[in-house]
Write a protein that holds these residues in place. Structure first.
Motif, PDB file in Angstrom:
ATOM      1  N   LEU A  53       0.834  -1.205   0.000  1.00  0.00           N
ATOM      2  CA  LEU A  53       0.000   0.000   0.000  1.00  0.00           C
ATOM      3  C   LEU A  53       0.869   1.256   0.000  1.00  0.00           C
ATOM      4  O   LEU A  53       1.813   1.363   0.787  1.00  0.00           O
ATOM      5  CB  LEU A  53      -0.930  -0.009   1.213  1.00  0.00           C
ATOM      6  CG  LEU A  53      -1.907  -1.188   1.285  1.00  0.00           C
ATOM      7  CD1 LEU A  53      -2.680  -1.168   2.610  1.00  0.00           C
ATOM      8  CD2 LEU A  53      -2.875  -1.169   0.112  1.00  0.00           C
ATOM      9  N   SER A  54       0.551   2.191  -0.868  1.00  0.00           N
ATOM     10  CA  SER A  54       1.334   3.435  -0.941  1.00  0.00           C
ATOM     11  C   SER A  54       1.052   4.316   0.272  1.00  0.00           C
ATOM     12  O   SER A  54       1.927   5.022   0.746  1.00  0.00           O
ATOM     13  CB  SER A  54       1.023   4.189  -2.233  1.00  0.00           C
ATOM     14  OG  SER A  54      -0.337   4.570  -2.272  1.00  0.00           O
ATOM     15  N   ARG A  55      -0.175   4.268   0.752  1.00  0.00           N
ATOM     16  CA  ARG A  55      -0.538   4.947   2.003  1.00  0.00           C
ATOM     17  C   ARG A  55      -0.809   3.858   3.029  1.00  0.00           C
ATOM     18  O   ARG A  55      -1.709   3.043   2.841  1.00  0.00           O
ATOM     19  CB  ARG A  55      -1.785   5.809   1.836  1.00  0.00           C
ATOM     20  CG  ARG A  55      -1.510   7.098   1.052  1.00  0.00           C
ATOM     21  CD  ARG A  55      -2.778   7.859   0.788  1.00  0.00           C
ATOM     22  NE  ARG A  55      -3.580   7.039  -0.136  1.00  0.00           N
ATOM     23  CZ  ARG A  55      -4.898   6.954  -0.131  1.00  0.00           C
ATOM     24  NH1 ARG A  55      -5.605   7.638   0.714  1.00  0.00           N
ATOM     25  NH2 ARG A  55      -5.533   6.180  -0.990  1.00  0.00           N
ATOM     26  N   PRO A  56      -0.041   3.801   4.104  1.00  0.00           N
ATOM     27  CA  PRO A  56      -0.232   2.728   5.072  1.00  0.00           C
ATOM     28  C   PRO A  56      -1.671   2.705   5.607  1.00  0.00           C
ATOM     29  O   PRO A  56      -2.281   3.751   5.831  1.00  0.00           O
ATOM     30  CB  PRO A  56       0.744   3.066   6.196  1.00  0.00           C
ATOM     31  CG  PRO A  56       1.752   3.954   5.570  1.00  0.00           C
ATOM     32  CD  PRO A  56       1.027   4.710   4.494  1.00  0.00           C
ATOM     33  N   ALA A  57      -2.180   1.503   5.803  1.00  0.00           N
ATOM     34  CA  ALA A  57      -3.492   1.332   6.406  1.00  0.00           C
ATOM     35  C   ALA A  57      -3.345   1.511   7.912  1.00  0.00           C
ATOM     36  O   ALA A  57      -2.435   0.949   8.524  1.00  0.00           O
ATOM     37  CB  ALA A  57      -4.031  -0.074   6.099  1.00  0.00           C
ATOM     38  N   VAL A  58      -4.219   2.297   8.499  1.00  0.00           N
ATOM     39  CA  VAL A  58      -4.222   2.486   9.952  1.00  0.00           C
ATOM     40  C   VAL A  58      -5.166   1.428  10.523  1.00  0.00           C
ATOM     41  O   VAL A  58      -6.367   1.437  10.246  1.00  0.00           O
ATOM     42  CB  VAL A  58      -4.683   3.901  10.344  1.00  0.00           C
ATOM     43  CG1 VAL A  58      -4.711   4.056  11.858  1.00  0.00           C
ATOM     44  CG2 VAL A  58      -3.775   4.950   9.709  1.00  0.00           C
ATOM     45  N   LEU A  59      -4.594   0.511  11.288  1.00  0.00           N
ATOM     46  CA  LEU A  59      -5.356  -0.616  11.829  1.00  0.00           C
ATOM     47  C   LEU A  59      -5.429  -0.541  13.342  1.00  0.00           C
ATOM     48  O   LEU A  59      -4.475  -0.117  13.997  1.00  0.00           O
ATOM     49  CB  LEU A  59      -4.687  -1.941  11.418  1.00  0.00           C
ATOM     50  CG  LEU A  59      -4.589  -2.195   9.924  1.00  0.00           C
ATOM     51  CD1 LEU A  59      -3.745  -3.430   9.654  1.00  0.00           C
ATOM     52  CD2 LEU A  59      -5.980  -2.362   9.332  1.00  0.00           C
ATOM     53  N   GLY A  97      -8.963   0.956  -2.966  1.00  0.00           N
ATOM     54  CA  GLY A  97      -8.559   1.926  -3.978  1.00  0.00           C
ATOM     55  C   GLY A  97      -7.218   1.602  -4.620  1.00  0.00           C
ATOM     56  O   GLY A  97      -6.895   2.131  -5.676  1.00  0.00           O
ATOM     57  N   GLU A  98      -6.429   0.748  -3.979  1.00  0.00           N
ATOM     58  CA  GLU A  98      -5.102   0.430  -4.497  1.00  0.00           C
ATOM     59  C   GLU A  98      -4.975  -0.984  -5.054  1.00  0.00           C
ATOM     60  O   GLU A  98      -4.063  -1.251  -5.830  1.00  0.00           O
ATOM     61  CB  GLU A  98      -4.061   0.619  -3.392  1.00  0.00           C
ATOM     62  CG  GLU A  98      -3.910   2.068  -2.959  1.00  0.00           C
ATOM     63  CD  GLU A  98      -2.682   2.270  -2.101  1.00  0.00           C
ATOM     64  OE1 GLU A  98      -1.623   1.688  -2.415  1.00  0.00           O
ATOM     65  OE2 GLU A  98      -2.780   3.007  -1.110  1.00  0.00           O
ATOM     66  N   VAL A  99      -5.837  -1.890  -4.632  1.00  0.00           N
ATOM     67  CA  VAL A  99      -5.745  -3.283  -5.084  1.00  0.00           C
ATOM     68  C   VAL A  99      -6.698  -3.470  -6.254  1.00  0.00           C
ATOM     69  O   VAL A  99      -7.916  -3.477  -6.084  1.00  0.00           O
ATOM     70  CB  VAL A  99      -6.086  -4.267  -3.940  1.00  0.00           C
ATOM     71  CG1 VAL A  99      -6.068  -5.701  -4.438  1.00  0.00           C
ATOM     72  CG2 VAL A  99      -5.114  -4.090  -2.778  1.00  0.00           C
ATOM     73  N   ALA A 105      -8.984  -7.883  -4.827  1.00  0.00           N
ATOM     74  CA  ALA A 105     -10.174  -7.027  -4.791  1.00  0.00           C
ATOM     75  C   ALA A 105     -11.400  -7.799  -4.297  1.00  0.00           C
ATOM     76  O   ALA A 105     -12.206  -7.279  -3.522  1.00  0.00           O
ATOM     77  CB  ALA A 105     -10.437  -6.440  -6.175  1.00  0.00           C
ATOM     78  N   LYS A 106     -11.526  -9.044  -4.732  1.00  0.00           N
ATOM     79  CA  LYS A 106     -12.658  -9.878  -4.320  1.00  0.00           C
ATOM     80  C   LYS A 106     -12.619 -10.141  -2.815  1.00  0.00           C
ATOM     81  O   LYS A 106     -13.641 -10.037  -2.132  1.00  0.00           O
ATOM     82  CB  LYS A 106     -12.621 -11.206  -5.089  1.00  0.00           C
ATOM     83  CG  LYS A 106     -13.744 -12.141  -4.753  1.00  0.00           C
ATOM     84  CD  LYS A 106     -13.644 -13.422  -5.569  1.00  0.00           C
ATOM     85  CE  LYS A 106     -14.731 -14.403  -5.163  1.00  0.00           C
ATOM     86  NZ  LYS A 106     -14.584 -15.683  -5.880  1.00  0.00           N
ATOM     87  N   GLN A 107     -11.445 -10.446  -2.291  1.00  0.00           N
ATOM     88  CA  GLN A 107     -11.322 -10.716  -0.851  1.00  0.00           C
ATOM     89  C   GLN A 107     -11.562  -9.445  -0.031  1.00  0.00           C
ATOM     90  O   GLN A 107     -12.210  -9.491   1.015  1.00  0.00           O
ATOM     91  CB  GLN A 107      -9.950 -11.322  -0.532  1.00  0.00           C
ATOM     92  CG  GLN A 107      -9.739 -12.709  -1.119  1.00  0.00           C
ATOM     93  CD  GLN A 107     -10.863 -13.673  -0.784  1.00  0.00           C
ATOM     94  OE1 GLN A 107     -11.273 -13.823   0.363  1.00  0.00           O
ATOM     95  NE2 GLN A 107     -11.400 -14.320  -1.809  1.00  0.00           N
ATOM     96  N   LEU A 108     -11.063  -8.314  -0.511  1.00  0.00           N
ATOM     97  CA  LEU A 108     -11.303  -7.046   0.196  1.00  0.00           C
ATOM     98  C   LEU A 108     -12.787  -6.705   0.208  1.00  0.00           C
ATOM     99  O   LEU A 108     -13.317  -6.216   1.216  1.00  0.00           O
ATOM    100  CB  LEU A 108     -10.504  -5.911  -0.440  1.00  0.00           C
ATOM    101  CG  LEU A 108      -9.035  -5.844  -0.056  1.00  0.00           C
ATOM    102  CD1 LEU A 108      -8.280  -4.893  -0.969  1.00  0.00           C
ATOM    103  CD2 LEU A 108      -8.873  -5.441   1.407  1.00  0.00           C
ATOM    104  N   SER A 109     -13.467  -6.967  -0.889  1.00  0.00           N
ATOM    105  CA  SER A 109     -14.899  -6.706  -0.958  1.00  0.00           C
ATOM    106  C   SER A 109     -15.657  -7.573   0.041  1.00  0.00           C
ATOM    107  O   SER A 109     -16.566  -7.107   0.737  1.00  0.00           O
ATOM    108  CB  SER A 109     -15.388  -6.969  -2.388  1.00  0.00           C
ATOM    109  OG  SER A 109     -16.765  -6.734  -2.482  1.00  0.00           O
ATOM    110  N   GLN A 110     -15.268  -8.831   0.142  1.00  0.00           N
ATOM    111  CA  GLN A 110     -15.914  -9.738   1.102  1.00  0.00           C
ATOM    112  C   GLN A 110     -15.616  -9.288   2.530  1.00  0.00           C
ATOM    113  O   GLN A 110     -16.512  -9.265   3.382  1.00  0.00           O
ATOM    114  CB  GLN A 110     -15.421 -11.167   0.877  1.00  0.00           C
ATOM    115  CG  GLN A 110     -16.125 -12.181   1.766  1.00  0.00           C
ATOM    116  CD  GLN A 110     -15.672 -13.608   1.487  1.00  0.00           C
ATOM    117  OE1 GLN A 110     -14.800 -13.868   0.678  1.00  0.00           O
ATOM    118  NE2 GLN A 110     -16.273 -14.541   2.187  1.00  0.00           N
TER     119      GLN A 110
END
Length: 171
Positions: A53-59, A97-99, A105-110
């Motif tokens: 990820l170009s912008r780190p995900a804040v988790l 937005g990046e994958v 993309a399918k796994q992120l959507s799920q």
């Protein structure tokens, strides 16, 4: 107050997934959601060429001490879970937005659908922008970290929150 919280929880559950009583009282159901989270994490790990990820995900930091967690009120637990889920859903949206490749993309959507289901389930009062909602967090650039965080949240805080609710509901 505990009965009011439980009643509110039950009135705001999404009927399509499971009956509210079953969701809380049938431990197999939370185990099913945990299994699905593990499966999503495994599948996304098998995707080829996932971008960093170009912008780190804040988790959210979802680890906890069991005794400390058990000492909290159900409402405090709910608020923490809402904050964690809101941050997680935001991270999923950013990663989407990046994958662009189909597998990721399918796994992120799920994952978005699953996490958002729980977020909507617990956000019956003021929603995810609760006052004082500043969960402890970390930044990650790996998409797989988002899935692992979701899995840990289900296995930990959410699982024990359901156990607590079950004490009042499932006698």
């Amino acid at each position: 107050p505990g009965l009011l919280l439980l009643t509110s929880f039950l009135l705001h559950m999404e009927e399509s997934r499971a009956s509210p009583t079953r969701l809380v009282c049938d431990n197999r159901l939370i185990q099913k959601y945990i299994g699905e989270a593990k499966d999503m994490e495994k599948k996304v790990g098998q995707c080829q060429a996932l971008p960093t990820l170009s912008r780190p995900a804040v988790l959210p930091l979802v680890g906890f001490r069991l005794q400390e967690w058990k000492s909290k009120s159900n409402e405090t637990m709910r608020q923490e879970i809402v904050c964690d889920l809101a941050l997680l859903v935001h991270a999923v949206v950013g990663a989407q937005g990046e994958v662009t490749q189909e597998c990721g993309a399918k796994q992120l959507s799920q994952l978005y659908r699953h996490a958002n289901f729980f977020l909507q389930t617990f956000s019956w009062e003021t929603g995810p922008q609760e006052p004082g909602c500043s969960p402890r967090s970390m930044e990650q650039t790996y998409v797989t970290s988002i899935f692992l965080t979701y899995q840990k949240l289900l296995q930990g805080k959410l699982h024990f929150f359901f156990r607590n609710l079950a004490k009042d509901l499932c006698k």
